[in-house]
Design an enzyme around this catalytic site. Structure first.
Site, PDB file in Angstrom:
ATOM      1  N   LYS A  22      -3.453  10.674 -25.701  1.00 38.21           N
ATOM      2  CA  LYS A  22      -4.246   9.746 -26.533  1.00 38.21           C
ATOM      3  C   LYS A  22      -4.280  10.205 -27.992  1.00 38.21           C
ATOM      4  CE  LYS A  22      -8.893  10.232 -26.609  1.00 38.21           C
ATOM      5  NZ  LYS A  22      -9.557  10.403 -27.916  1.00 38.21           N
ATOM      6  N   ASN A  23      -4.584  11.482 -28.207  1.00 39.53           N
ATOM      7  CA  ASN A  23      -4.815  11.944 -29.584  1.00 39.53           C
ATOM      8  C   ASN A  23      -3.523  12.099 -30.382  1.00 39.53           C
ATOM      9  OD1 ASN A  23      -7.477  11.837 -29.033  1.00 39.53           O
ATOM     10  ND2 ASN A  23      -7.786  14.051 -28.826  1.00 39.53           N
ATOM     11  N   ARG A  92     -13.809   5.903 -33.081  1.00 38.36           N
ATOM     12  CA  ARG A  92     -14.097   6.760 -34.221  1.00 38.36           C
ATOM     13  C   ARG A  92     -12.839   7.141 -35.014  1.00 38.36           C
ATOM     14  NH1 ARG A  92     -19.077   7.409 -32.707  1.00 38.36           N
ATOM     15  NH2 ARG A  92     -18.334   7.055 -30.604  1.00 38.36           N
ATOM     16  N   CYS A 116     -22.814   8.303 -32.914  1.00 37.33           N
ATOM     17  CA  CYS A 116     -23.164   9.717 -33.004  1.00 37.33           C
ATOM     18  C   CYS A 116     -23.013  10.309 -31.625  1.00 37.33           C
ATOM     19  CB  CYS A 116     -24.601   9.869 -33.491  1.00 37.33           C
ATOM     20  SG  CYS A 116     -25.222  11.541 -33.388  1.00 37.33           S
ATOM     21  N   ARG A 121     -20.430  13.176 -37.272  1.00 34.51           N
ATOM     22  CA  ARG A 121     -18.989  13.331 -37.495  1.00 34.51           C
ATOM     23  C   ARG A 121     -18.680  12.753 -38.866  1.00 34.51           C
ATOM     24  NH1 ARG A 121     -15.805  11.815 -32.010  1.00 34.51           N
ATOM     25  NH2 ARG A 121     -14.029  12.851 -32.962  1.00 34.51           N
ATOM     26  N   PRO A 122     -19.016  13.511 -39.905  1.00 32.77           N
ATOM     27  CA  PRO A 122     -18.829  12.988 -41.255  1.00 32.77           C
ATOM     28  C   PRO A 122     -17.356  12.827 -41.604  1.00 32.77           C
ATOM     29  CG  PRO A 122     -19.648  15.252 -41.329  1.00 32.77           C
ATOM     30  CD  PRO A 122     -19.515  14.894 -39.898  1.00 32.77           C
ATOM     31  N   ILE A 123     -17.099  12.098 -42.687  1.00 33.11           N
ATOM     32  CA  ILE A 123     -15.704  11.913 -43.125  1.00 33.11           C
ATOM     33  C   ILE A 123     -15.521  12.417 -44.558  1.00 33.11           C
ATOM     34  CG2 ILE A 123     -15.135  10.013 -41.536  1.00 33.11           C
ATOM     35  CD1 ILE A 123     -15.705   8.101 -43.946  1.00 33.11           C
ATOM     36  N   ASP A 124     -16.410  13.350 -44.947  1.00 36.39           N
ATOM     37  CA  ASP A 124     -16.351  13.859 -46.325  1.00 36.39           C
ATOM     38  C   ASP A 124     -14.990  14.465 -46.675  1.00 36.39           C
ATOM     39  OD1 ASP A 124     -17.265  15.689 -44.333  1.00 36.39           O
ATOM     40  OD2 ASP A 124     -17.744  17.148 -45.884  1.00 36.39           O
ATOM     41  N   ASP A 308     -12.185  19.953 -26.375  1.00 37.97           N
ATOM     42  CA  ASP A 308     -12.074  18.826 -25.449  1.00 37.97           C
ATOM     43  C   ASP A 308     -12.003  19.268 -23.983  1.00 37.97           C
ATOM     44  OD1 ASP A 308     -12.101  17.126 -27.607  1.00 37.97           O
ATOM     45  OD2 ASP A 308      -9.942  16.825 -27.663  1.00 37.97           O
ATOM     46  N   ILE A 330     -17.066  23.573 -32.495  1.00 38.42           N
ATOM     47  CA  ILE A 330     -16.428  22.471 -33.232  1.00 38.42           C
ATOM     48  C   ILE A 330     -17.423  21.334 -33.478  1.00 38.42           C
ATOM     49  CG2 ILE A 330     -14.466  20.861 -33.321  1.00 38.42           C
ATOM     50  CD1 ILE A 330     -13.601  23.801 -33.308  1.00 38.42           C
ATOM     51  N   ARG A 400     -11.574   5.379 -22.120  1.00 36.05           N
ATOM     52  CA  ARG A 400     -11.030   5.525 -23.477  1.00 36.05           C
ATOM     53  C   ARG A 400      -9.895   6.541 -23.514  1.00 36.05           C
ATOM     54  NH1 ARG A 400     -15.099   7.920 -26.675  1.00 36.05           N
ATOM     55  NH2 ARG A 400     -13.252   8.271 -27.894  1.00 36.05           N
TER      56      ARG A 400
HETATM   57  N1  EPU Z   1     -15.766  17.222 -39.928  1.00 33.60           N
HETATM   58  C1  EPU Z   1     -16.507  17.159 -41.096  1.00 33.60           C
HETATM   59  N2  EPU Z   1     -16.067  16.361 -42.114  1.00 33.60           N
HETATM   60  C2  EPU Z   1     -14.913  15.649 -42.029  1.00 33.60           C
HETATM   61  C3  EPU Z   1     -14.150  15.713 -40.827  1.00 33.60           C
HETATM   62  C4  EPU Z   1     -14.610  16.515 -39.798  1.00 33.60           C
HETATM   63  O1  EPU Z   1     -17.551  17.803 -41.212  1.00 33.60           O
HETATM   64  O2  EPU Z   1     -14.556  14.942 -42.985  1.00 33.60           O
HETATM   65  C5  EPU Z   1     -16.252  18.066 -38.832  1.00 33.60           C
HETATM   66  C6  EPU Z   1     -16.587  17.238 -37.584  1.00 33.60           C
HETATM   67  O3  EPU Z   1     -17.873  16.694 -37.669  1.00 33.60           O
HETATM   68  C7  EPU Z   1     -16.441  18.258 -36.488  1.00 33.60           C
HETATM   69  C8  EPU Z   1     -15.318  19.156 -36.986  1.00 33.60           C
HETATM   70  O4  EPU Z   1     -15.219  18.926 -38.408  1.00 33.60           O
HETATM   71  O5  EPU Z   1     -17.624  19.002 -36.364  1.00 33.60           O
HETATM   72  C9  EPU Z   1     -13.959  18.900 -36.336  1.00 33.60           C
HETATM   73  O6  EPU Z   1     -13.614  17.550 -36.487  1.00 33.60           O
HETATM   74  P1  EPU Z   1     -12.101  17.044 -36.546  1.00 33.60           P
HETATM   75  O7  EPU Z   1     -11.952  16.227 -37.770  1.00 33.60           O
HETATM   76  O8  EPU Z   1     -11.167  18.189 -36.353  1.00 33.60           O
HETATM   77  O9  EPU Z   1     -12.047  16.107 -35.266  1.00 33.60           O
HETATM   78  P2  EPU Z   1     -11.564  14.622 -35.171  1.00 33.60           P
HETATM   79  O10 EPU Z   1     -10.300  14.445 -35.929  1.00 33.60           O
HETATM   80  O11 EPU Z   1     -12.682  13.692 -35.408  1.00 33.60           O
HETATM   81  C10 EPU Z   1     -10.006  15.088 -33.107  1.00 33.60           C
HETATM   82  C11 EPU Z   1      -9.877  14.517 -31.732  1.00 33.60           C
HETATM   83  C12 EPU Z   1     -11.087  14.930 -30.904  1.00 33.60           C
HETATM   84  C13 EPU Z   1     -11.123  16.450 -30.849  1.00 33.60           C
HETATM   85  C14 EPU Z   1     -11.157  17.044 -32.268  1.00 33.60           C
HETATM   86  C15 EPU Z   1     -11.098  18.552 -32.315  1.00 33.60           C
HETATM   87  C16 EPU Z   1      -8.609  12.508 -32.055  1.00 33.60           C
HETATM   88  C17 EPU Z   1      -8.560  11.027 -32.021  1.00 33.60           C
HETATM   89  N3  EPU Z   1      -9.792  13.066 -31.807  1.00 33.60           N
HETATM   90  O12 EPU Z   1     -11.224  14.530 -33.630  1.00 33.60           O
HETATM   91  O13 EPU Z   1     -10.880  14.415 -29.606  1.00 33.60           O
HETATM   92  O14 EPU Z   1     -12.251  16.881 -30.139  1.00 33.60           O
HETATM   93  O15 EPU Z   1     -10.060  16.506 -33.036  1.00 33.60           O
HETATM   94  O16 EPU Z   1      -9.958  19.012 -31.692  1.00 33.60           O
HETATM   95  O17 EPU Z   1      -7.596  13.147 -32.259  1.00 33.60           O
HETATM   96  C18 EPU Z   1     -11.501  13.532 -27.523  1.00 33.60           C
HETATM   97  O18 EPU Z   1     -10.309  13.292 -27.321  1.00 33.60           O
HETATM   98  O19 EPU Z   1     -12.389  13.453 -26.630  1.00 33.60           O
HETATM   99  C19 EPU Z   1     -11.933  13.938 -28.859  1.00 33.60           C
HETATM  100  C20 EPU Z   1     -13.195  13.898 -29.259  1.00 33.60           C
END
Ligand code: EPU
Length: 419
Positions: A22-23, A92, A116, A121-124, A308, A330, A400
């Protein structure tokens, strides 16, 4: 609302071919949006998140069709640059369409992905990186209006404060069609990043260093299409192995990505399971009772133990001999499955980012609600190891990320029915 009825207490035995990841499929579908030629993705998992990504592609004017596990995406011409809020909220990871759209069209209008589920899960980091690449981003009532004044993003030197998977993907996507070179430091090293880059390279992108923490990308004028096989899903693999470890029994996982699963396999082996891996196959035999894992299981960015896989391994260790300790580094809120596991008889104490799992002699069936994807898979794992019948609701979370999970569990001899 559908639910799973799981009758536990049966040993598992069988062979299972691992689904596509998926990812990896989701960012690659976003990448297909940047390609002027047709993209054929094989081993694409049939999941609700994948269909959400297809709807996003559709609303931007791409043609997207599925036949079995093959997705065909044509993004020759786009009809719009705006993704409606309800589509953004379905998933998300819709935020990775931002980098792809900025690369392809120099503008987009998206919204902050909602909910949530695993804590904030911010996008900063995504926004800061896109701004560094020349995008002007204006927030207007939850909508993000993004525009590159010159019509095209610019290469930049970017250092992420944390190796975020999604932010790394967004930068790579945007940089492939940006003007000039981008160097991304402290990039995520997850295998799915490498799969995305190998897809993009086949389409003509110039990317070096993926799999390491510094990635260099030279922007191109355009990308072509290609045929690409989505990598196997290491987390689905970890899930089915955890189920067999928990319920007892033996299984063979085929189409497995062994090196990518190593951080999980090396911990699972400490529970006393016999594991033999080679030539894309993993054989697991679970002993009479699992042993607790002696060292603290710390979730970390790849190649650390994957967040995960935390919930499914915890479900397996709920019945182990001794105490195991998890540390979730994480996400802030990734222990929501523990309440349901306790309802099934587990002894788990959560203190902030730490969860202490004291193995119990037996678990019992219970009514439990899945509150997120991997937590939901953990409930099935515990239910298979429990005596009696469990009823698991909230299974749309599970759909999902797991392709026909009930068929996979049934193939292993587990008793599970969708109602
Ligand atoms: N974070 C921030 N700011 C940002 C982006 C991330 O603070 O702008 C924080 C997040 O809140 C979190 C940490 O950084 O605490 C890690 O987030 P990351 O961005 O690495 O995760 P993601 O891209 O949202 C992907 C996977 C997740 C997986 C994580 C970590 C996809 C679609 N999702 O999420 O998968 O847990 O990386 O490996 O690739 C799942 O498949 O169940 C799942 C949640």
């Amino acid at each position: 609302m559908q639910k799973f009825i799981v009758t536990g207490g049966r040993r598992l035995r069988g062979e299972l071919a691992l689904q596509g990841c998926k990812n990896s499929a989701l960012p690659i579908m976003a990448a297909a949006l940047m390609c002027r030629g047709e993209c054929v993705l094989t081993d694409c998992p049939k999941l609700t998140d994948v269909y959400s990504a297809a709807r996003i592609l559709g609303c931007l004017g791409c043609k997207c069709s599925f036949e079995g596990n093959t997705a065909v995406i044509s993004a020759g011409t786009l009809s719009g640059t705006e993704i409606p809020e309800e589509l953004m909220r379905e998933m998300r990871s819709s935020i990775i369409f931002m980098g792809a759209m900025l690369g392809r069209a120099g503008e987009c209008c998206v919204s902050v992905p909602g909910g949530c589920e695993l804590g904030p899960r911010p996008i900063d980091m995504h926004l800061a990186a896109m701004r560094k690449m020349g995008a002007e981003i204006r927030e207007d009532g939850g909508r993000l209006i993004c525009r590159c004044p010159d019509g095209r993003p610019k290469g930049a030197r970017i250092t992420l404060p944390f190796p975020s998977v999604g932010a790394t993907e967004n930068v790579i996507l945007c940089a492939c069609l940006a003007e000039g070179e981008t160097v991304l430091n402290n990039a995520a090293r997850e295998p799915e990043i490498c799969d995305l880059c190998s897809f993009l390279r086949k389409c003509g992108a110039d990317i070096r260093g993926d799999g390491g923490s510094s990635i260099a990308i030279s922007g191109k004028e355009s990308l072509s299409g290609c045929e690409h096989r989505i990598m196997p899903d290491r987390i689905a693999g970890a899930t089915y192995l955890s189920m067999t470890a928990a319920a007892g029994g033996e299984m063979i996982l085929t189409n497995a990505c062994i090196p990518e699963m190593e951080p999980f396999l090396s911990v699972l082996e400490q529970t006393g399971c016999s594991i033999y891996a080679g030539s894309g196959r993993i054989f697991l035999r679970s002993g009479a009772r699992l042993r607790a894992v002696r060292d603290r299981i710390r979730t970390m960015p790849h190649p650390g133990f994957p967040t995960d896989a935390q919930a499914v391994l915890m479900a397996a260790l709920a019945k182990a001999d001794g105490t195991s300790v998890f540390e979730e580094n994480i996400f802030d809120c990734r222990y929501r499955h523990t309440d349901a596991l306790v309802k099934m008889g587990a002894d788990i104490q959560v203190l902030g980012k730490v969860a202490v799992v004291k193995g119990v002699a037996s678990l019992h069936g219970a009514k439990a609600e899945a509150t997120d994807l991997r937590g939901g898979a953990a409930l099935i794992t515990a239910a298979l190891a429990a005596d009696g019948v469990s009823e698991i609701t909230g299974i749309s979370h599970i759909d999902r990320g797991y392709e026909k999970i009930e068929e996979a569990v049934t193939a292993l001899g587990g008793r599970i029915v969708r109602r």
